[in-house]
Design a protein around this motif. Structure first.
Motif, PDB file in Angstrom:
ATOM      1  N   ILE A  68      15.821  16.045  12.116  1.00  0.00           N
ATOM      2  CA  ILE A  68      15.194  17.227  11.926  1.00  0.00           C
ATOM      3  C   ILE A  68      15.812  18.175  10.994  1.00  0.00           C
ATOM      4  CG2 ILE A  68      14.463  17.165  14.424  1.00  0.00           C
ATOM      5  CD1 ILE A  68      16.599  19.083  15.062  1.00  0.00           C
ATOM      6  N   THR A  69      14.867  18.913  10.634  1.00  0.00           N
ATOM      7  CA  THR A  69      15.419  19.798   9.520  1.00  0.00           C
ATOM      8  C   THR A  69      15.796  21.421   9.904  1.00  0.00           C
ATOM      9  OG1 THR A  69      13.081  20.529   8.963  1.00  0.00           O
ATOM     10  CG2 THR A  69      14.235  18.636   7.553  1.00  0.00           C
ATOM     11  N   GLU A  70      15.359  21.675  10.922  1.00  0.00           N
ATOM     12  CA  GLU A  70      15.577  23.151  11.589  1.00  0.00           C
ATOM     13  C   GLU A  70      15.471  23.003  13.173  1.00  0.00           C
ATOM     14  OE1 GLU A  70      12.338  25.318   9.833  1.00  0.00           O
ATOM     15  OE2 GLU A  70      11.018  24.768  11.411  1.00  0.00           O
ATOM     16  N   SER A  71      15.718  24.172  13.818  1.00  0.00           N
ATOM     17  CA  SER A  71      15.767  24.305  15.074  1.00  0.00           C
ATOM     18  C   SER A  71      15.684  25.715  15.177  1.00  0.00           C
ATOM     19  CB  SER A  71      17.001  23.640  15.672  1.00  0.00           C
ATOM     20  OG  SER A  71      18.270  24.435  15.453  1.00  0.00           O
ATOM     21  N   GLU A  72      15.059  26.029  16.867  1.00  0.00           N
ATOM     22  CA  GLU A  72      15.083  27.600  16.938  1.00  0.00           C
ATOM     23  C   GLU A  72      16.622  28.238  17.112  1.00  0.00           C
ATOM     24  OE1 GLU A  72      12.206  28.403  20.143  1.00  0.00           O
ATOM     25  OE2 GLU A  72      11.979  26.249  20.523  1.00  0.00           O
ATOM     26  N   ARG A  73      16.524  29.557  16.695  1.00  0.00           N
ATOM     27  CA  ARG A  73      17.522  30.146  16.595  1.00  0.00           C
ATOM     28  C   ARG A  73      18.339  30.618  18.134  1.00  0.00           C
ATOM     29  NH1 ARG A  73      19.058  35.694  13.137  1.00  0.00           N
ATOM     30  NH2 ARG A  73      21.070  36.161  14.101  1.00  0.00           N
ATOM     31  N   ARG A  74      17.247  30.682  19.050  1.00  0.00           N
ATOM     32  CA  ARG A  74      17.852  31.038  20.239  1.00  0.00           C
ATOM     33  C   ARG A  74      18.535  30.091  20.895  1.00  0.00           C
ATOM     34  NH1 ARG A  74      14.421  29.281  24.512  1.00  0.00           N
ATOM     35  NH2 ARG A  74      12.564  27.918  23.814  1.00  0.00           N
ATOM     36  N   LEU A  75      18.367  28.846  20.529  1.00  0.00           N
ATOM     37  CA  LEU A  75      19.056  27.566  21.007  1.00  0.00           C
ATOM     38  C   LEU A  75      20.154  27.325  20.205  1.00  0.00           C
ATOM     39  CD1 LEU A  75      15.918  25.226  21.792  1.00  0.00           C
ATOM     40  CD2 LEU A  75      17.053  26.937  23.294  1.00  0.00           C
ATOM     41  N   SER A  76      20.564  28.095  19.241  1.00  0.00           N
ATOM     42  CA  SER A  76      21.683  27.697  18.080  1.00  0.00           C
ATOM     43  C   SER A  76      23.112  27.854  18.773  1.00  0.00           C
ATOM     44  CB  SER A  76      21.278  28.361  17.023  1.00  0.00           C
ATOM     45  OG  SER A  76      22.297  28.223  16.183  1.00  0.00           O
ATOM     46  N   HIS A  77      23.996  26.883  18.538  1.00  0.00           N
ATOM     47  CA  HIS A  77      25.286  26.974  18.764  1.00  0.00           C
ATOM     48  C   HIS A  77      25.661  27.962  17.538  1.00  0.00           C
ATOM     49  CE1 HIS A  77      23.998  23.035  20.599  1.00  0.00           C
ATOM     50  NE2 HIS A  77      24.969  23.376  21.450  1.00  0.00           N
ATOM     51  N   CYS A  78      25.407  27.748  16.351  1.00  0.00           N
ATOM     52  CA  CYS A  78      25.651  28.282  15.025  1.00  0.00           C
ATOM     53  C   CYS A  78      25.655  29.721  15.056  1.00  0.00           C
ATOM     54  CB  CYS A  78      25.103  27.575  13.822  1.00  0.00           C
ATOM     55  SG  CYS A  78      25.686  26.064  13.609  1.00  0.00           S
ATOM     56  N   ALA A  79      24.393  30.244  15.774  1.00  0.00           N
ATOM     57  CA  ALA A  79      23.923  31.575  15.972  1.00  0.00           C
ATOM     58  C   ALA A  79      24.998  32.479  16.741  1.00  0.00           C
ATOM     59  CB  ALA A  79      22.494  31.730  16.613  1.00  0.00           C
ATOM     60  N   HIS A  80      25.566  31.680  17.643  1.00  0.00           N
ATOM     61  CA  HIS A  80      26.836  32.439  18.354  1.00  0.00           C
ATOM     62  C   HIS A  80      27.975  32.404  17.792  1.00  0.00           C
ATOM     63  CE1 HIS A  80      25.178  32.734  22.522  1.00  0.00           C
ATOM     64  NE2 HIS A  80      24.570  31.654  22.222  1.00  0.00           N
ATOM     65  N   VAL A  91      33.970  24.626  21.230  1.00  0.00           N
ATOM     66  CA  VAL A  91      33.568  24.495  22.585  1.00  0.00           C
ATOM     67  C   VAL A  91      33.813  22.899  23.079  1.00  0.00           C
ATOM     68  CG1 VAL A  91      31.893  24.844  24.334  1.00  0.00           C
ATOM     69  CG2 VAL A  91      31.877  26.329  22.551  1.00  0.00           C
ATOM     70  N   GLN A  92      35.144  22.627  23.860  1.00  0.00           N
ATOM     71  CA  GLN A  92      35.341  21.239  24.060  1.00  0.00           C
ATOM     72  C   GLN A  92      34.333  20.494  24.874  1.00  0.00           C
ATOM     73  OE1 GLN A  92      39.516  21.026  25.178  1.00  0.00           O
ATOM     74  NE2 GLN A  92      40.025  22.554  23.749  1.00  0.00           N
ATOM     75  N   ASP A  93      33.715  21.226  25.805  1.00  0.00           N
ATOM     76  CA  ASP A  93      32.648  20.649  26.719  1.00  0.00           C
ATOM     77  C   ASP A  93      31.639  21.846  26.753  1.00  0.00           C
ATOM     78  OD1 ASP A  93      31.164  19.616  28.381  1.00  0.00           O
ATOM     79  OD2 ASP A  93      32.704  19.097  29.817  1.00  0.00           O
ATOM     80  N   LEU A  94      30.416  21.641  26.372  1.00  0.00           N
ATOM     81  CA  LEU A  94      29.427  22.655  26.119  1.00  0.00           C
ATOM     82  C   LEU A  94      28.693  22.941  27.637  1.00  0.00           C
ATOM     83  CD1 LEU A  94      27.643  21.365  22.889  1.00  0.00           C
ATOM     84  CD2 LEU A  94      28.767  23.693  23.270  1.00  0.00           C
ATOM     85  N   ARG A  95      29.012  21.830  28.491  1.00  0.00           N
ATOM     86  CA  ARG A  95      28.582  21.989  29.868  1.00  0.00           C
ATOM     87  C   ARG A  95      29.278  22.935  30.608  1.00  0.00           C
ATOM     88  NH1 ARG A  95      28.710  15.704  31.333  1.00  0.00           N
ATOM     89  NH2 ARG A  95      30.930  16.371  30.319  1.00  0.00           N
ATOM     90  N   GLU A  96      30.378  23.358  30.284  1.00  0.00           N
ATOM     91  CA  GLU A  96      31.335  24.199  31.184  1.00  0.00           C
ATOM     92  C   GLU A  96      31.286  25.553  30.280  1.00  0.00           C
ATOM     93  OE1 GLU A  96      32.781  23.312  33.744  1.00  0.00           O
ATOM     94  OE2 GLU A  96      32.098  21.286  33.481  1.00  0.00           O
ATOM     95  N   ASP A  97      30.391  25.856  29.318  1.00  0.00           N
ATOM     96  CA  ASP A  97      30.309  27.158  28.644  1.00  0.00           C
ATOM     97  C   ASP A  97      28.889  27.674  28.959  1.00  0.00           C
ATOM     98  OD1 ASP A  97      29.796  29.134  26.465  1.00  0.00           O
ATOM     99  OD2 ASP A  97      31.457  28.409  25.793  1.00  0.00           O
ATOM    100  N   LEU A  98      29.014  28.905  29.757  1.00  0.00           N
ATOM    101  CA  LEU A  98      27.821  29.640  30.395  1.00  0.00           C
ATOM    102  C   LEU A  98      26.739  29.850  28.984  1.00  0.00           C
ATOM    103  CD1 LEU A  98      29.107  32.387  32.532  1.00  0.00           C
ATOM    104  CD2 LEU A  98      27.906  30.455  33.024  1.00  0.00           C
ATOM    105  N   ARG A  99      27.104  29.856  27.626  1.00  0.00           N
ATOM    106  CA  ARG A  99      26.341  30.191  26.475  1.00  0.00           C
ATOM    107  C   ARG A  99      25.215  28.757  26.419  1.00  0.00           C
ATOM    108  NH1 ARG A  99      30.666  31.799  22.419  1.00  0.00           N
ATOM    109  NH2 ARG A  99      31.640  29.906  23.342  1.00  0.00           N
ATOM    110  N   PHE A 100      25.927  27.642  26.818  1.00  0.00           N
ATOM    111  CA  PHE A 100      25.158  26.441  26.422  1.00  0.00           C
ATOM    112  C   PHE A 100      24.987  25.451  27.464  1.00  0.00           C
ATOM    113  CE2 PHE A 100      28.532  27.717  23.071  1.00  0.00           C
ATOM    114  CZ  PHE A 100      27.428  28.244  22.071  1.00  0.00           C
ATOM    115  N   LYS A 101      25.275  25.900  28.780  1.00  0.00           N
ATOM    116  CA  LYS A 101      25.224  25.094  30.039  1.00  0.00           C
ATOM    117  C   LYS A 101      23.656  24.432  30.079  1.00  0.00           C
ATOM    118  CE  LYS A 101      26.343  25.159  34.779  1.00  0.00           C
ATOM    119  NZ  LYS A 101      26.792  25.828  35.984  1.00  0.00           N
ATOM    120  N   ASP A 102      22.717  25.236  29.817  1.00  0.00           N
ATOM    121  CA  ASP A 102      21.568  24.862  30.218  1.00  0.00           C
ATOM    122  C   ASP A 102      20.623  24.567  28.765  1.00  0.00           C
ATOM    123  OD1 ASP A 102      21.709  24.781  32.952  1.00  0.00           O
ATOM    124  OD2 ASP A 102      21.128  26.989  32.806  1.00  0.00           O
TER     125      ASP A 102
END
Length: 407
Positions: A68-80, A91-102
């Motif tokens: 893919i060439t792009e993604s939504e900013r609201r889902l972005s790790h980099c925007a954080h 972030v060693q385990d994204l499942r354990e971080d509230l910002r990225f859990k779901d």
């Protein structure tokens, strides 16, 4: 999942990002090399150069990631990550971080992204434009050497961005200069052309008055008419020089042809109507040339004309030599003229730079002819130089790049 906040400097950050004018969807080796190296050093399958725009992220380089060439900013790790511009976000385990859990990238049933490390990419004002990041489908952790390497690679991306910005600025300045020079060229051409006819009328009128009213004009008046004609002729030469100088661009763009050097020199001599008191020696070996005939003719006319004008010998001798190698034609035009003072040699190719030397008629040059010669030679891929002995001789040597033969 927590959507990323908007930086306080969002307007300035986006303006800076847009000013780089990076090409979307175009792979560029210098960026791809960095993401490949980042994955190798950090031992992760994915590495991205991500730019954060208003609603979207887009990837300037994507090594090993989804196609893919792009993604939504609201889902972005980099925007954080860009919210803390000076820090590497890991972030060693994204499942354990509230910002990225779901986050859909984290919960994807196929190759979920479980690890993220991103270093913000800053411009010279400290605005975070995006990140150089590495991602993994399993839990991971960078050691200190890997973190230092990722930060160093991010600096290289920043340098590439800044270099792109400077190149764009230089291209803009160059275009403005080209446009300005084009306007000046058009102005000089129009003015010079429009002045030729009035000057010709002045010259004819001066001769007419001297002939028709010679009995009514005293000696002083005759001198004034002679000076008027002389000044008009000098200005006419000056205008012709300007037109030839600016016409050189058109001459250089003319077609390449094959022709005989001796025949070219014979045509030049006929055109210049050279008298018996001038001996012009052709190259001992005639060669066939494949280059811009019009441009070479203009160069030789200027040099031969100078050899005749700036010569105080009873018999003018001009020796022309030529030879070739695989890539260039080489020419020499040597005369037995008055020579050039050594302290003036470096100035002779400068436009409008005149030497304090007069020709056979006592006139001073206008500083255009040799500048035009150098411009033509340079445009043809060659170089020109001069050697001179004051009172004895002047020798011009120049080269012209051969046309490329296509088999």
């Amino acid at each position: 999942m927590i959507q990323p906040a908007t930086p306080l400097n969002e307007k300035e950050r986006l303006s800076s990002l847009n000013s780089i004018e990076l090409l979307k969807g175009v792979s560029e080796e210098e960026f791809d090399n960095i993401t490949q190296l980042a994955s190798y050093i950090c031992k992760t399958p994915i590495s991205l150069i991500t730019l954060v725009e208003t609603e979207k992220n887009w990837y300037k380089s994507n090594h090993g990631g989804p196609s893919i060439t792009e993604s939504e900013r609201r889902l972005s790790h980099c925007a954080h990550a860009i919210l803390e511009p000076g820090d590497l976000m890991e972030v060693q385990d994204l499942r354990e971080d509230l910002r990225f859990k779901d986050n859909p990238f984290t919960s994807s049933p196929e190759s979920p992204i479980l690890y993220y490390a991103g270093m913000p990419l800053l411009d010279n004002n400290g605005y975070a434009l995006g990140t150089l990041c590495v991602l993994d489908t399993k839990i991971n952790k960078l050691d200190e050497d890997q973190k230092m390497a990722l930060k160093a690679l991010a600096k290289q991306v920043e340098k590439l961005f800044e270099l792109r910005r400077k190149n764009l600025y230089l291209e803009k300045i160059k275009q403005e200069l080209d446009d300005h020079n084009s306007l000046l060229k058009d102005f000089a051409g129009v003015v010079s052309h429009d002045m030729k006819m009035p000057l010709a009328n002045m010259i004819i009128t001066a001769d007419l008055i001297k002939a028709r009213y010679k009995d009514h004009v005293d000696k002083k008046g005759q001198e004034h008419l002679a000076n008027l004609k002389k000044s008009a002729l000098k200005l006419s030469d000056y205008i012709n020089g300007i037109l030839n100088h600016y016409e050189s661009d058109r001459i250089v763009s003319s077609d390449l042809v094959e022709f005989d050097l001796h025949h070219l020199l014979e045509d030049i001599i006929d055109l210049m109507n050279i008298n018996d008191k001038c001996e012009i020696n052709f190259p001992s070996e005639n060669i066939m040339l494949n280059c811009n005939r019009s441009a070479l003719e203009q160069i030789l006319i200027n040099l031969i004309n100078n050899s005749i004008k700036y010569n105080n010998k009873e018999e003018i001798i001009i020796d022309i030599e030529s030879f070739e190698d695989e890539n260039f034609y080489y020419f020499t035009v040597k005369d037995n003229g008055i020579g050039i003072p050594q302290d003036q040699v470096s100035n002779i190719f400068q436009l409008f730079k005149t030497l304090y030397i007069t020709d056979r008629q006592g006139n001073q040059g206008n500083g255009i002819g040799l500048s035009t010669v150098k411009k033509l030679v340079t445009s043809l891929g060659g170089k020109i130089s001069v050697q001179s002995v004051l009172g004895e001789s002047t020798c011009f040597e120049f080269s012209i790049k051969k046309a490329i033969k296509i088999n």
